[in-house]
Design a protein around this motif. Structure first.
Motif, PDB file in Angstrom:
ATOM      1  N   CYS A   1      43.613  35.231  34.495  1.00 18.85           N
ATOM      2  CA  CYS A   1      43.933  35.530  32.948  1.00 18.85           C
ATOM      3  C   CYS A   1      43.747  36.641  32.830  1.00 18.85           C
ATOM      4  O   CYS A   1      44.097  37.226  31.100  1.00 18.85           O
ATOM      5  CB  CYS A   1      43.006  34.038  31.963  1.00 18.85           C
ATOM      6  SG  CYS A   1      43.960  32.238  32.643  1.00 18.85           S
TER       7      CYS A   1
ATOM      8  N   GLY B   1      44.847  32.611  27.796  1.00 21.80           N
ATOM      9  CA  GLY B   1      45.557  31.716  28.808  1.00 21.80           C
ATOM     10  C   GLY B   1      45.531  30.774  29.726  1.00 21.80           C
ATOM     11  O   GLY B   1      43.839  30.068  29.008  1.00 21.80           O
TER      12      GLY B   1
ATOM     13  N   PRO C   1      44.012  28.401  32.927  1.00 27.67           N
ATOM     14  CA  PRO C   1      44.121  28.769  33.974  1.00 27.67           C
ATOM     15  C   PRO C   1      45.262  27.549  34.957  1.00 27.67           C
ATOM     16  O   PRO C   1      44.664  26.435  34.046  1.00 27.67           O
ATOM     17  CB  PRO C   1      42.926  28.478  34.790  1.00 27.67           C
ATOM     18  CG  PRO C   1      41.717  29.248  33.485  1.00 27.67           C
ATOM     19  CD  PRO C   1      42.841  28.778  31.897  1.00 27.67           C
ATOM     20  N   THR C   2      45.212  27.905  35.707  1.00 29.67           N
ATOM     21  CA  THR C   2      46.275  27.080  37.012  1.00 29.67           C
ATOM     22  C   THR C   2      44.614  26.042  37.235  1.00 29.67           C
ATOM     23  O   THR C   2      44.124  26.783  37.975  1.00 29.67           O
ATOM     24  CB  THR C   2      46.958  27.513  37.142  1.00 29.67           C
ATOM     25  OG1 THR C   2      46.374  28.186  37.938  1.00 29.67           O
ATOM     26  CG2 THR C   2      48.385  27.804  37.047  1.00 29.67           C
TER      27      THR C   2
ATOM     28  N   CYS D   1      47.650  31.539  36.590  1.00 22.29           N
ATOM     29  CA  CYS D   1      47.194  31.301  34.702  1.00 22.29           C
ATOM     30  C   CYS D   1      48.339  31.079  34.378  1.00 22.29           C
ATOM     31  O   CYS D   1      49.681  32.097  34.382  1.00 22.29           O
ATOM     32  CB  CYS D   1      46.650  32.971  34.391  1.00 22.29           C
ATOM     33  SG  CYS D   1      45.895  32.528  32.180  1.00 22.29           S
TER      34      CYS D   1
ATOM     35  N   TRP E   1      50.612  30.926  30.334  1.00 15.83           N
ATOM     36  CA  TRP E   1      51.316  31.892  28.488  1.00 15.83           C
ATOM     37  C   TRP E   1      52.024  30.694  27.903  1.00 15.83           C
ATOM     38  O   TRP E   1      53.217  30.800  28.864  1.00 15.83           O
ATOM     39  CB  TRP E   1      50.725  33.136  28.620  1.00 15.83           C
ATOM     40  CG  TRP E   1      49.901  33.587  28.865  1.00 15.83           C
ATOM     41  CD1 TRP E   1      48.167  34.289  27.737  1.00 15.83           C
ATOM     42  CD2 TRP E   1      49.383  34.200  30.025  1.00 15.83           C
ATOM     43  NE1 TRP E   1      47.515  34.738  28.321  1.00 15.83           N
ATOM     44  CE2 TRP E   1      47.809  34.714  30.139  1.00 15.83           C
ATOM     45  CE3 TRP E   1      50.022  34.671  32.048  1.00 15.83           C
ATOM     46  CZ2 TRP E   1      47.493  36.034  31.106  1.00 15.83           C
ATOM     47  CZ3 TRP E   1      49.390  35.069  32.328  1.00 15.83           C
ATOM     48  CH2 TRP E   1      47.714  35.328  31.889  1.00 15.83           C
TER      49      TRP E   1
ATOM     50  N   TRP F   1      53.834  33.145  33.679  1.00 16.54           N
ATOM     51  CA  TRP F   1      53.017  32.321  34.932  1.00 16.54           C
ATOM     52  C   TRP F   1      52.775  33.730  35.752  1.00 16.54           C
ATOM     53  O   TRP F   1      53.878  34.173  36.437  1.00 16.54           O
ATOM     54  CB  TRP F   1      53.255  30.786  35.569  1.00 16.54           C
ATOM     55  CG  TRP F   1      52.846  30.334  36.493  1.00 16.54           C
ATOM     56  CD1 TRP F   1      51.571  29.699  36.597  1.00 16.54           C
ATOM     57  CD2 TRP F   1      53.512  29.983  37.821  1.00 16.54           C
ATOM     58  NE1 TRP F   1      51.173  29.254  37.695  1.00 16.54           N
ATOM     59  CE2 TRP F   1      52.118  29.337  38.515  1.00 16.54           C
ATOM     60  CE3 TRP F   1      54.029  30.278  38.858  1.00 16.54           C
ATOM     61  CZ2 TRP F   1      52.428  29.326  39.915  1.00 16.54           C
ATOM     62  CZ3 TRP F   1      54.600  29.798  39.822  1.00 16.54           C
ATOM     63  CH2 TRP F   1      53.440  29.610  41.031  1.00 16.54           C
TER      64      TRP F   1
END
Length: 289
Positions: free
Chosen positions: A59, A89, A91-92, A103, A105, A117
């Motif tokens: 991010c 953003g 985080p995944t 990350c 957005w 992504w």
């Protein structure tokens, strides 16, 4: 006394002969232990580890100015706190930040909604004779194959619909729309596509046609160790541009999509590709710092 000496002499001679035979037998090559060791040969050389041991914070890897270019809606958020969260953003989900991070957005503007992504994956080979780089290259090849990139076609001003695009399960085309009257690939994101346009279907939706080679989904020679770009336009006019590249044992995936608010607008292929390529170059530079 002579007989006793003779017996002792014979015994000594037999012992010496046995010892000599044992030594001679060891040189005959019939040695199970040594032969087994020799059969395996020298230990195979261990493959070199990959260059990277960690991954960047995803991010924070995208500069604020780049986010402004990719996601114009961020600057339109009036609430300062919400705007900062949008820039930060999300985080995944990951279970090992040394191996895979990402990350996302999202920004809604008056003209379109944009998503970005970014994903980093550090590849480690668990085979001593296969390097991390080689294993990463195998994974990259799988991703490129799955993208099903079309065979590059020569750019021609008279090209119309001579190619046959393929579509994925979502209906998104592997090729993008072009044409003199508007559509993707001509740099005019706001041009409507009239129903009498030969590049449009009867209901006005874009019909993919041949586009300049510079904008077609393709491999990239000037990014990382190997890279490709995919560009797909769905029937709902959502354009998704994806770039995947490998640098040593790290794979980077960037996915950027835009959905116009108006049903007559088509996102510009050229503009979106330029933005994603710029971001990819930045991330590649960050990895190589």
């Amino acid at each position: 006394m002579q007989r006793k000496a003779y017996v002792f002499g014979v015994a000594a001679l037999l012992a010496a002969t046995a010892t000599l035979a044992g030594c001679t037998g060891s040189d005959g090559g019939d040695e199970p232990t040594d032969s087994k060791q020799g059969g395996s040969g020298a230990t195979a050389a261990t493959a070199e580890p990959g260059r990277y041991r960690t991954l960047p914070e995803p991010c924070g890897a995208v500069e604020r100015g780049t986010l402004d270019a990719l996601l114009p809606g961020l600057r339109q958020v009036t609430d300062a706190e919400q705007r900062e969260r949008a820039y930060a953003g999300a985080p995944t989900l990951t279970y090992d930040t040394d191996r895979k991070v990402g990350c996302r957005w999202k920004a809604e503007a008056t003209s379109a909604t944009d998503h970005l992504w970014v994903d980093f994956e550090r590849v480690v080979s668990y085979e001593s004779v296969v390097s991390d780089d080689s294993r990463a290259s195998e994974i990259y090849a799988t991703k490129e194959e799955a993208a099903d990139l079309p065979v590059p076609a020569p750019s021609s001003p008279s090209a119309t619909s001579t190619s046959t695009p393929t579509t994925d399960d979502s209906g998104a085309s592997d090729e993008v729309t072009g044409g003199a009257t508007g559509g993707a690939g001509d740099g005019d994101a706001g041009s409507p596509i009239p129903t009498d346009d030969p590049s449009a279907t009867s209901d006005g939706t874009p019909s993919p046609s041949a586009t300049p080679a510079s904008l077609q989904p393709r491999t990239l020679d000037d990014l990382g160790d190997e890279a490709f770009l995919d560009d797909a336009l769905s029937a709902s006019r959502q354009r998704t541009v994806t770039v995947v590249f490998r640098t040593s044992n790290v794979l980077v995936t960037i996915r950027y999509d835009e959905q116009p608010t108006s049903t007559t607008d088509v996102p510009s292929s050229e503009d979106m590709q330029d933005r994603v390529r710029e971001l990819a170059d930045q991330l590649d530079g960050t990895l190589n710092e």
